[in-house]
Enzyme design. Sequence first.
Site, PDB file in Angstrom:
ATOM      1  N   ASP A  56      12.430  31.294  73.691  1.00 26.87           N
ATOM      2  CA  ASP A  56      13.137  31.159  74.972  1.00 26.87           C
ATOM      3  C   ASP A  56      14.043  32.366  75.209  1.00 26.87           C
ATOM      4  O   ASP A  56      14.200  32.833  76.342  1.00 26.87           O
ATOM      5  CB  ASP A  56      13.980  29.868  74.958  1.00 26.87           C
ATOM      6  CG  ASP A  56      14.132  29.232  76.333  1.00 26.87           C
ATOM      7  OD1 ASP A  56      13.686  29.844  77.316  1.00 26.87           O
ATOM      8  OD2 ASP A  56      14.695  28.127  76.421  1.00 26.87           O
ATOM      9  N   HIS A  97      18.752  20.584  75.125  1.00 28.16           N
ATOM     10  CA  HIS A  97      18.397  22.011  75.260  1.00 28.16           C
ATOM     11  C   HIS A  97      19.116  22.532  76.515  1.00 28.16           C
ATOM     12  O   HIS A  97      18.639  22.342  77.628  1.00 28.16           O
ATOM     13  CB  HIS A  97      16.871  22.077  75.406  1.00 28.16           C
ATOM     14  CG  HIS A  97      16.291  23.424  75.648  1.00 28.16           C
ATOM     15  ND1 HIS A  97      15.534  24.096  74.700  1.00 28.16           N
ATOM     16  CD2 HIS A  97      16.299  24.240  76.733  1.00 28.16           C
ATOM     17  CE1 HIS A  97      15.121  25.245  75.196  1.00 28.16           C
ATOM     18  NE2 HIS A  97      15.565  25.362  76.438  1.00 28.16           N
ATOM     19  N   HIS A 107      20.776  25.455  78.874  1.00 26.25           N
ATOM     20  CA  HIS A 107      21.041  26.839  79.277  1.00 26.25           C
ATOM     21  C   HIS A 107      22.490  26.852  79.782  1.00 26.25           C
ATOM     22  O   HIS A 107      22.999  25.841  80.266  1.00 26.25           O
ATOM     23  CB  HIS A 107      20.029  27.294  80.330  1.00 26.25           C
ATOM     24  CG  HIS A 107      18.668  27.513  79.723  1.00 26.25           C
ATOM     25  ND1 HIS A 107      18.161  28.766  79.474  1.00 26.25           N
ATOM     26  CD2 HIS A 107      17.737  26.647  79.262  1.00 26.25           C
ATOM     27  CE1 HIS A 107      16.971  28.655  78.905  1.00 26.25           C
ATOM     28  NE2 HIS A 107      16.686  27.373  78.761  1.00 26.25           N
ATOM     29  N   CYS A 165      14.198  31.490  81.852  1.00 23.08           N
ATOM     30  CA  CYS A 165      12.798  31.157  82.077  1.00 23.08           C
ATOM     31  C   CYS A 165      12.313  32.001  83.249  1.00 23.08           C
ATOM     32  O   CYS A 165      12.988  32.067  84.284  1.00 23.08           O
ATOM     33  CB  CYS A 165      12.656  29.664  82.376  1.00 23.08           C
ATOM     34  SG  CYS A 165      10.990  29.195  82.852  1.00 23.08           S
ATOM     35  N   ASN A 203      20.035  30.506  76.905  1.00 29.13           N
ATOM     36  CA  ASN A 203      20.388  29.264  76.219  1.00 29.13           C
ATOM     37  C   ASN A 203      21.813  29.392  75.705  1.00 29.13           C
ATOM     38  O   ASN A 203      22.308  30.496  75.473  1.00 29.13           O
ATOM     39  CB  ASN A 203      19.460  29.066  75.009  1.00 29.13           C
ATOM     40  CG  ASN A 203      18.037  28.859  75.419  1.00 29.13           C
ATOM     41  OD1 ASN A 203      17.326  29.826  75.688  1.00 29.13           O
ATOM     42  ND2 ASN A 203      17.625  27.623  75.497  1.00 29.13           N
TER      43      ASN A 203
HETATM   44  P1  HMG Z   1      -3.612  29.262  85.197  1.00 30.08           P
HETATM   45  O1  HMG Z   1      -3.654  30.626  85.786  1.00 30.08           O
HETATM   46  O2  HMG Z   1      -3.566  28.077  86.101  1.00 30.08           O
HETATM   47  O3  HMG Z   1      -4.715  29.028  84.082  1.00 30.08           O
HETATM   48  O4  HMG Z   1      -2.319  29.224  84.258  1.00 30.08           O
HETATM   49  P2  HMG Z   1      -6.265  29.119  84.083  1.00 30.08           P
HETATM   50  O5  HMG Z   1      -6.742  28.057  83.133  1.00 30.08           O
HETATM   51  O6  HMG Z   1      -6.802  29.182  85.466  1.00 30.08           O
HETATM   52  O7  HMG Z   1      -6.511  30.538  83.375  1.00 30.08           O
HETATM   53  C1  HMG Z   1      -6.181  31.768  83.974  1.00 30.08           C
HETATM   54  C2  HMG Z   1      -6.281  32.868  82.936  1.00 30.08           C
HETATM   55  O8  HMG Z   1      -5.350  32.649  81.876  1.00 30.08           O
HETATM   56  C3  HMG Z   1      -7.640  32.930  82.270  1.00 30.08           C
HETATM   57  O9  HMG Z   1      -7.846  34.280  81.891  1.00 30.08           O
HETATM   58  C4  HMG Z   1      -7.443  32.099  81.023  1.00 30.08           C
HETATM   59  O10 HMG Z   1      -8.338  32.427  80.005  1.00 30.08           O
HETATM   60  C5  HMG Z   1      -6.030  32.484  80.624  1.00 30.08           C
HETATM   61  P3  HMG Z   1      -8.722  35.269  82.813  1.00 30.08           P
HETATM   62  O11 HMG Z   1     -10.064  34.603  82.918  1.00 30.08           O
HETATM   63  O12 HMG Z   1      -7.999  35.354  84.145  1.00 30.08           O
HETATM   64  O13 HMG Z   1      -8.694  36.538  82.038  1.00 30.08           O
HETATM   65  N1  HMG Z   1      -5.358  31.450  79.851  1.00 30.08           N
HETATM   66  C6  HMG Z   1      -4.735  31.687  78.676  1.00 30.08           C
HETATM   67  N2  HMG Z   1      -4.581  32.807  77.955  1.00 30.08           N
HETATM   68  C7  HMG Z   1      -3.879  32.697  76.793  1.00 30.08           C
HETATM   69  N3  HMG Z   1      -3.347  31.540  76.352  1.00 30.08           N
HETATM   70  C8  HMG Z   1      -3.486  30.404  77.056  1.00 30.08           C
HETATM   71  C9  HMG Z   1      -4.207  30.456  78.286  1.00 30.08           C
HETATM   72  N4  HMG Z   1      -4.525  29.530  79.211  1.00 30.08           N
HETATM   73  C10 HMG Z   1      -5.234  30.145  80.168  1.00 30.08           C
HETATM   74  N5  HMG Z   1      -2.926  29.276  76.605  1.00 30.08           N
HETATM   75  C11 HMG Z   1      -1.143  28.426  82.344  1.00 30.08           C
HETATM   76  C12 HMG Z   1      -1.964  28.056  83.543  1.00 30.08           C
HETATM   77  C13 HMG Z   1      -0.552  27.152  81.766  1.00 30.08           C
HETATM   78  C14 HMG Z   1      -2.016  29.103  81.298  1.00 30.08           C
HETATM   79  C15 HMG Z   1      -0.027  29.403  82.794  1.00 30.08           C
HETATM   80  O14 HMG Z   1       0.623  28.855  83.878  1.00 30.08           O
HETATM   81  C16 HMG Z   1       0.968  29.708  81.708  1.00 30.08           C
HETATM   82  O15 HMG Z   1       0.649  30.353  80.714  1.00 30.08           O
HETATM   83  N6  HMG Z   1       2.235  29.265  81.875  1.00 30.08           N
HETATM   84  C17 HMG Z   1       3.235  29.442  80.861  1.00 30.08           C
HETATM   85  C18 HMG Z   1       4.568  29.557  81.489  1.00 30.08           C
HETATM   86  C19 HMG Z   1       5.625  29.661  80.430  1.00 30.08           C
HETATM   87  O16 HMG Z   1       5.378  30.022  79.284  1.00 30.08           O
HETATM   88  N7  HMG Z   1       6.884  29.380  80.821  1.00 30.08           N
HETATM   89  C20 HMG Z   1       7.999  29.468  79.968  1.00 30.08           C
HETATM   90  C21 HMG Z   1       8.062  28.375  78.938  1.00 30.08           C
HETATM   91  S1  HMG Z   1       8.696  26.823  79.567  1.00 30.08           S
HETATM   92  C22 HMG Z   1      10.407  26.984  79.465  1.00 30.08           C
HETATM   93  O17 HMG Z   1      10.910  28.071  79.262  1.00 30.08           O
HETATM   94  C23 HMG Z   1      11.279  25.762  79.544  1.00 30.08           C
HETATM   95  C24 HMG Z   1      11.790  25.309  78.180  1.00 30.08           C
HETATM   96  O18 HMG Z   1      12.540  26.345  77.538  1.00 30.08           O
HETATM   97  C25 HMG Z   1      12.695  24.079  78.335  1.00 30.08           C
HETATM   98  C26 HMG Z   1      13.770  24.271  79.396  1.00 30.08           C
HETATM   99  O19 HMG Z   1      14.569  25.217  79.318  1.00 30.08           O
HETATM  100  O20 HMG Z   1      13.769  23.427  80.298  1.00 30.08           O
HETATM  101  C27 HMG Z   1      10.635  24.916  77.250  1.00 30.08           C
HETATM  102 MG    MG Z   2      14.667  26.788  77.890  1.00 33.57          MG
END
Ligand code: HMG
Ligand code: MG
Length: 302
Positions: free
Chosen positions: A16, A207, A209, A240, A249
């Site tokens: 994070d 958790h 921030h 984020c 955080n």
């Molecule tokens: P999408 O574009 O809807 O996915 O993203 P898709 O299935 O259509 O795939 C698009 C492309 O991504 C494809 O590649 C897939 O192969 C690839 P392309 O054909 O275009 O070359 N792909 C991946 N590559 C690597 N690893 C994967 C993966 N999945 C698909 N796992 C998706 C949907 C969920 C993948 C995207 O939206 C994403 O990665 N989101 C992550 C966002 C994120 O990490 N946010 C931060 C974390 S959450 C947070 O911080 C909150 C937290 O701290 C708690 C709080 O504070 O509240 C936890």
């Molecule tokens: Mg967070």
Amino acid sequence: MKYPADVRIVEVGPRDGLQNEKKPLSAEVKIAFIDMLSDSGLRSIEAGSFVSPKWVPQMADTDKVYASIRKKDGVSYPVLVPNDKGMAAALAAGVKEIAVFAAASESFSQKNINCSIAESLERFKPVMAAASAAGVRVRGYVSCVLGCPYEGEIAPAAVVRTAKALYGMGCYEISLGDTIGTGTPVKTRALLQDVARDIPRESTAVHFHDTYGQALANILVALEEGLSVVDSAAAGLGGCPYAKGATGNVSTEDVLYMLHGMGLKTGVTLEKIAEAGRFIAAEVGKPLVSKVGQVIENSIKW
Ligand code: HMG
Ligand code: MG
């Protein structure tokens, strides 16, 4: 007031804390950061995420980082997994614990993982099955529990709904994320009491921030409510990418100072975290936001 004797800190700095940083950091720097954290007595250190590199470029080398960190006995190194593609990568890397992440807000779910809350929960089903088959532990996050950057106020019932779904799927612990740091103590207490009707307090984490400077006050409330797991990030880095304006955080240094000052045990050495915090803040090129970290940096003794 009775507080838990022992508090587990889940250090989220390497994930994070760094996921939102624009400056590319080498895998070597991330590995050095995690290795320093491993020497502090922490029991949980989030090591990265197997998400789309197009969405979160800073986490693109999690496989390389995970392969090279020194894994210490008794320390868990969870990684974030959003779908079965991420799960396959996590299993290939040999991880022993993952975290899935859903939201209490529909708009945030769409912006963060490009699907509805219900769709995200469907996506987690095969992930949970694969985790169970491989003996991998799963933690569950609920984001936007005390406010959403797109929808504003979030009803506690929406938080409870997502938290219950994740717990019911088999997550061993639910971390309630105040993603944008808008929560205040009275609201935090009311939310935790609502959640506690469905999820045991020993399986609930907080958790926060620290955007509005409320995190320590909210953590104190969580301890008063009988919770004993707190997420935080060394140096107070973070944010984020899909919650614009939200700052880092709560810093692990500040949390430790408060907990140890209250006589609670964490098993973590504050000075070691401060050292890791100074290292990573310098690498990122940002001044330390952790107040306790600053005091230690300036070697001020009262
Ligand atoms: P999408 O574009 O809807 O996915 O993203 P898709 O299935 O259509 O795939 C698009 C492309 O991504 C494809 O590649 C897939 O192969 C690839 P392309 O054909 O275009 O070359 N792909 C991946 N590559 C690597 N690893 C994967 C993966 N999945 C698909 N796992 C998706 C949907 C969920 C993948 C995207 O939206 C994403 O990665 N989101 C992550 C966002 C994120 O990490 N946010 C931060 C974390 S959450 C947070 O911080 C909150 C937290 O701290 C708690 C709080 O504070 O509240 C936890
Ligand atoms: Mg967070």
